[in-house]
Design a protein around this motif. Structure first.
Motif, PDB file in Angstrom:
ATOM      1  N   UNK A 141       0.850  -1.372   0.135  1.00 26.65           N
ATOM      2  CA  UNK A 141      -0.061   0.068  -0.164  1.00 26.65           C
ATOM      3  C   UNK A 141       0.844   1.094   0.031  1.00 26.65           C
ATOM      4  N   UNK A 142       1.997   1.267   0.678  1.00 28.51           N
ATOM      5  CA  UNK A 142       2.655   2.460   1.064  1.00 28.51           C
ATOM      6  C   UNK A 142       3.479   2.893  -0.402  1.00 28.51           C
ATOM      7  N   UNK A 143       3.620   1.641  -1.080  1.00 29.17           N
ATOM      8  CA  UNK A 143       4.529   1.741  -2.405  1.00 29.17           C
ATOM      9  C   UNK A 143       3.768   2.128  -3.417  1.00 29.17           C
ATOM     10  N   UNK A 144       2.439   1.533  -3.655  1.00 29.28           N
ATOM     11  CA  UNK A 144       1.702   1.704  -4.623  1.00 29.28           C
ATOM     12  C   UNK A 144       0.589   2.862  -4.550  1.00 29.28           C
ATOM     13  N   UNK A 145       0.356   3.030  -3.381  1.00 30.93           N
ATOM     14  CA  UNK A 145      -0.972   4.082  -3.029  1.00 30.93           C
ATOM     15  C   UNK A 145      -0.175   5.486  -2.242  1.00 30.93           C
ATOM     16  N   UNK A 146       0.738   5.953  -2.652  1.00 31.44           N
ATOM     17  CA  UNK A 146       1.228   7.038  -1.754  1.00 31.44           C
ATOM     18  C   UNK A 146       0.352   8.440  -1.489  1.00 31.44           C
ATOM     19  N   UNK A 147      -0.463   8.458  -2.634  1.00 33.82           N
ATOM     20  CA  UNK A 147      -1.627   9.589  -2.577  1.00 33.82           C
ATOM     21  C   UNK A 147      -2.581   9.313  -1.281  1.00 33.82           C
ATOM     22  N   UNK A 148      -2.905   7.995  -1.431  1.00 33.25           N
ATOM     23  CA  UNK A 148      -3.718   7.379  -0.491  1.00 33.25           C
ATOM     24  C   UNK A 148      -3.290   7.519   0.903  1.00 33.25           C
ATOM     25  N   UNK A 149      -2.088   7.316   1.206  1.00 29.33           N
ATOM     26  CA  UNK A 149      -1.398   7.239   2.483  1.00 29.33           C
ATOM     27  C   UNK A 149      -1.216   8.649   2.752  1.00 29.33           C
ATOM     28  N   UNK A 150      -0.933   9.618   1.963  1.00 32.26           N
ATOM     29  CA  UNK A 150      -0.963  11.122   2.626  1.00 32.26           C
ATOM     30  C   UNK A 150      -2.331  11.483   2.635  1.00 32.26           C
ATOM     31  N   UNK A 185      -5.731  15.114  -2.629  1.00 29.46           N
ATOM     32  CA  UNK A 185      -4.741  14.027  -2.884  1.00 29.46           C
ATOM     33  C   UNK A 185      -5.502  12.629  -3.227  1.00 29.46           C
ATOM     34  N   UNK A 186      -6.680  12.452  -2.840  1.00 31.12           N
ATOM     35  CA  UNK A 186      -7.452  11.164  -3.226  1.00 31.12           C
ATOM     36  C   UNK A 186      -8.781  11.264  -3.398  1.00 31.12           C
ATOM     37  N   UNK A 187      -8.920  11.912  -4.581  1.00 31.18           N
ATOM     38  CA  UNK A 187     -10.751  12.244  -4.890  1.00 31.18           C
ATOM     39  C   UNK A 187     -11.631  11.233  -4.623  1.00 31.18           C
ATOM     40  N   UNK A 188     -11.007   9.806  -4.901  1.00 30.32           N
ATOM     41  CA  UNK A 188     -12.066   8.782  -4.702  1.00 30.32           C
ATOM     42  C   UNK A 188     -12.405   8.243  -3.120  1.00 30.32           C
ATOM     43  N   UNK A 189     -11.496   8.994  -2.208  1.00 28.76           N
ATOM     44  CA  UNK A 189     -11.840   8.602  -0.932  1.00 28.76           C
ATOM     45  C   UNK A 189     -12.983   8.913  -0.499  1.00 28.76           C
ATOM     46  N   UNK A 190     -13.685   7.861  -0.180  1.00 29.39           N
ATOM     47  CA  UNK A 190     -15.294   8.174   0.276  1.00 29.39           C
ATOM     48  C   UNK A 190     -15.210   8.284   1.819  1.00 29.39           C
ATOM     49  N   UNK A 191     -14.032   7.685   2.610  1.00 32.71           N
ATOM     50  CA  UNK A 191     -13.901   8.078   4.032  1.00 32.71           C
ATOM     51  C   UNK A 191     -13.721   9.755   4.242  1.00 32.71           C
ATOM     52  N   UNK A 192     -12.983  10.309   3.402  1.00 30.08           N
ATOM     53  CA  UNK A 192     -12.848  11.686   3.662  1.00 30.08           C
ATOM     54  C   UNK A 192     -13.994  12.408   3.455  1.00 30.08           C
ATOM     55  N   UNK A 193     -14.609  12.103   2.253  1.00 27.72           N
ATOM     56  CA  UNK A 193     -16.137  12.838   2.140  1.00 27.72           C
ATOM     57  C   UNK A 193     -17.024  12.538   3.048  1.00 27.72           C
TER      58      UNK A 193
END
Length: 707
Positions: free
Chosen positions: A138-147, A177-185
């Motif tokens: 996850x840290x390697x492939x999704x750095x923007x989601x981690x941020x 950073x992560x427009x698809x993050x429904x948790x942030x929404x």
């Protein structure tokens, strides 16, 4: 819950009895599926007394059972597998933990000490450590989601501190950073709700549902916002959608009852205003009527046309169907399951990777062209050869760094090959299933961190991690297929279906057809052999002895595994029974245990001419055997019967079986003779030879005893 009978400030005894009778009628109507009439009756009772929302439990249950949202049912039944995502929050894994059943969740989604898997319902009492392989991926492939996750944590802390305006700014940065993050929404929607900006909160909640239409939390938060906006009918419908996906949510059911209570109160107030404005003398008239014959007047009167039509219209809007009867045609999704998450029934969508061009959710507007805008971008030509078909959430922010995934990231640290049937230890390390179990045969500690795995071994639960398995099969299908073919070739050696084949052989003791042979398996090489026999489905292996000179005999017998008792230390107790006989042509070895290329054989057919003579010989030897057994010491007889059972009965029907009568093999097994002679007797293809062998052996034993 309020006891109406004790609330004398509002009702006298007759009024209290009437309210109870109305609520009882309403509960019965709801339980029988007559929701509109039940709604009308609950409304009648509410005009007399403002009872608590908990009294609407039967109505809530009836609505949940009858609720029909075809779109949700369709999405739940055909939901795609989403790689790197938690089953509960449906977001990219954050500190993933794999349960003993093989399903993986974010740490924050496992909120209790006694864990119950939301996918399969399995219960686990001890939580393991973070699954390190998935964390690194996850840290390697999704750095923007981690941020975005870090910003999300910061925003949540601001919400706890009451700084909602600043929290909204942080959540908006996270969405960049992560427009698809429904948790942030969903968290920004809650922050908007806290400061009374309900329209913005509703927009975010609806955007969450578009992103994750099978996530119950999105519908719940939408229901909360609509409730605050006093749009109770829509709020009830949203709560019902939530409970369709997650029927075990007690919070959602409680909120549903509160929204229904508000809806009924609103209906009662509207009718009261209408009746008061239209006929000012109506209320006193009804009051006078109640004084004279209250029970009969209200219980037998028909609902007013206004009230019934209003209730029916609201119910239809809640249920989203044309009539109430059609609601009954749809049963609950997976009603008999204790868990609340849908099972993936169809293969996931596979598409080609796109590049990092990402749309963002500015303000509260959800970008409907999210997928289209990402589909026009291409990965640089230098990276095209590294692209693999992927299964993700169809959002651009999830794909930009997939090309960084390498085969080495998913290799077993024991065999240094691509993980095959990956399992995770309680300490969080991942290995091939067979590699780990073989290592634990020699040392009950983790091969990497050396932590004790005694409890893990005792449970004997080697569940494959489904998330890692899906990732491997998706990104490295050819490499995985190669490893799988090698495993299948190995399993074919344990099938033992042909008359000539290679079989695993346990060199231990004498075994013969039809005779029970209990075994204690403790050597690592034979523990491995037995596991492979069980995994292949053949449930059998060869048994023979070792001669004093170190050589192996030419003949042996297959043992069929009947029961297996696994011990806490990884050893096992087997209950086996002798089966087919075999002749060895050549010997080999595999992973420390012996294998042999053999051919199976049976007794020669019995001619009709010699059958009568053979029957007479069998009866003679059988009687001789019984007499010899009577001469043995009682202790010896007890030991024999405890281990092998009593002498089988004589049966003429067994003459034509592939291995002959069972009592003959019983006698060959218990006779106090050299095992080489027993092997010789087993090699005979004629029953007559074995009968003469037993007769000669008994005569020899008796002559030695007499001398």
């Amino acid at each position: 819950m309020v006891d109406l009978r004790q609330d004398n400030n509002y009702l006298d005894s007759s009024e209290s009895s009437l309210v109870f009778r109305l609520l009882g009628q309403a509960d019965n109507l709801a339980q029988n599926g007559k929701i509109t009439l039940a709604f009308n009756t609950y409304s009648k009772a509410l005009k007399l007394f403002n009872y608590p929302a908990q009294k609407l439990l039967c109505l809530a249950d009836a609505l949940i059972k009858s609720h029909n949202n075809r779109e949700i049912y369709t999405r739940m039944s055909s939901e795609k597998i989403q790689l790197f995502r938690c089953y509960v929050c449906k977001e990219v894994f954050i500190e993933p933990i794999t349960l003993s059943c093989g399903h993986t969740f974010c740490t924050k989604c496992l909120t209790t000490d006694i864990l119950s898997c939301r996918v399969c319902g399995a219960t686990e009492y001890a939580r393991g450590q973070t699954t390190l392989v998935l964390c690194n991926l996850v840290e390697k492939i999704f750095p923007r989601h981690v941020c975005a996750e870090k910003l999300l944590m910061k925003g949540k802390q601001l919400v706890e501190d009451g700084d909602y305006i600043q929290a909204i700014d942080v959540f908006t940065k996270a969405l960049n950073e992560a427009p698809s993050s429904h948790l942030v929404l969903i968290n920004r929607s809650m922050a908007y709700t806290s400061i009374g900006k309900y329209t913005l909160a509703l927009n975010d909640a609806e955007a969450v549902i578009k992103l994750q239409p099978t996530w119950s939390e999105g519908y719940y938060k939408k229901g909360v916002v609509l409730y605050e906006m006093q749009r109770y009918t829509e709020s009830v419908s949203s709560y019902l959608d939530c409970l369709t996906i997650n029927p075990s949510s007690s919070t959602s059911k409680k909120q549903l009852m509160m929204a229904l209570h508000k809806l009924l109160k609103e209906d009662a107030d509207q009718e009261h205003q209408l009746c008061t404005s239209a006929t000012p003398g109506f209320i006193p008239c009804v009051s006078s009527k109640m004084e004279t014959d209250k029970d009969q007047a209200l219980l037998q009167c028909e609902a007013s046309e206004y009230q019934f039509d209003t209730c029916k219209g609201k119910i239809q809007r809640i249920m989203k169907v044309d009539n109430e009867d059609s609601c009954k045609k749809f049963s609950r999704f997976n009603e008999n399951k204790s868990h609340s998450l849908p099972v993936c029934l169809f293969p996931p969508k596979i598409f080609q990777l796109k590049s990092a061009s990402e749309p963002s959710l500015q303000g509260t507007e959800f970008n409907k062209n999210n997928e289209d805008s990402s589909s026009n971008s291409q990965i640089p030509p230098s990276q095209l050869d590294q692209c693999q078909p992927v299964i993700l959430c169809d959002k651009a922010c999830c794909t930009p760094c997939i090309h960084l995934l390498k085969l080495e990231d998913l290799q077993c640290s024991l065999c240094f090959v691509l993980l095959f049937q990956p399992v995770v230890t309680p300490c969080g390390h991942t290995f091939c299933k067979e590699c780990l179990v073989r290592s634990l045969d020699h040392n009950p500690k983790c091969p990497l961190c050396k932590s004790s795995l005694d409890q893990y071994i005792a449970e004997q639960n080697w569940a494959v991690v489904d998330s890692l398995q899906n990732i491997i099969c998706t990104y490295f299908p050819e490499d995985y297929a190669k490893v799988e073919r090698e495993h299948e070739e190995l399993m074919k050696k344990f099938a033992c279906k042909d008359r000539t084949c290679e079989i695993p052989v346990f060199v231990c003791t004498f075994a013969c057809p039809t005779i029970r042979c209990p075994l204690h398996i403790f050597e690592p090489r034979y523990r491995l052999m037995v596991r492979r026999c069980l995994e292949s489905g053949s449930n059998q292996f060869g048994m023979t002895i070792q001669e004093p000179n170190g050589n192996y005999p030419e003949f042996g017998c297959m043992l069929n595994i009947k029961t297996v008792q696994m011990l806490a230390n990884g050893c096992s107790l087997l209950d086996t029974v002798g089966g087919r006989r075999f002749k060895v042509h050549s010997w080999e070895s595999l992973d420390g245990y012996n294998t042999a290329f053999v051919s199976f054989f049976e007794d020669d057919p019995i001619d009709s001419v010699e059958r009568e003579e053979l029957l007479n010989l069998e009866r003679e030897v059988y009687e001789k055997s019984k007499k010899w057994l009577k001469l043995l010491q009682p202790e010896s007889v007890r030991e024999i019967t405890d281990h092998y059972g009593c002498l089988p009965k004589l049966s003429s029907t067994e003459l034509d079986t592939p291995n002959g009568p069972a009592w003959v093999w019983w006698m060959i097994t218990i006779l106090p003779i050299d095992s080489k002679l027993q092997i010789t007797a087993m090699s005979f293809k004629k029953l007559q030879q074995r009968l003469l062998f037993i007769k000669s052996a008994i005569d020899t034993i008796q002559s030695k005893l007499s001398s």
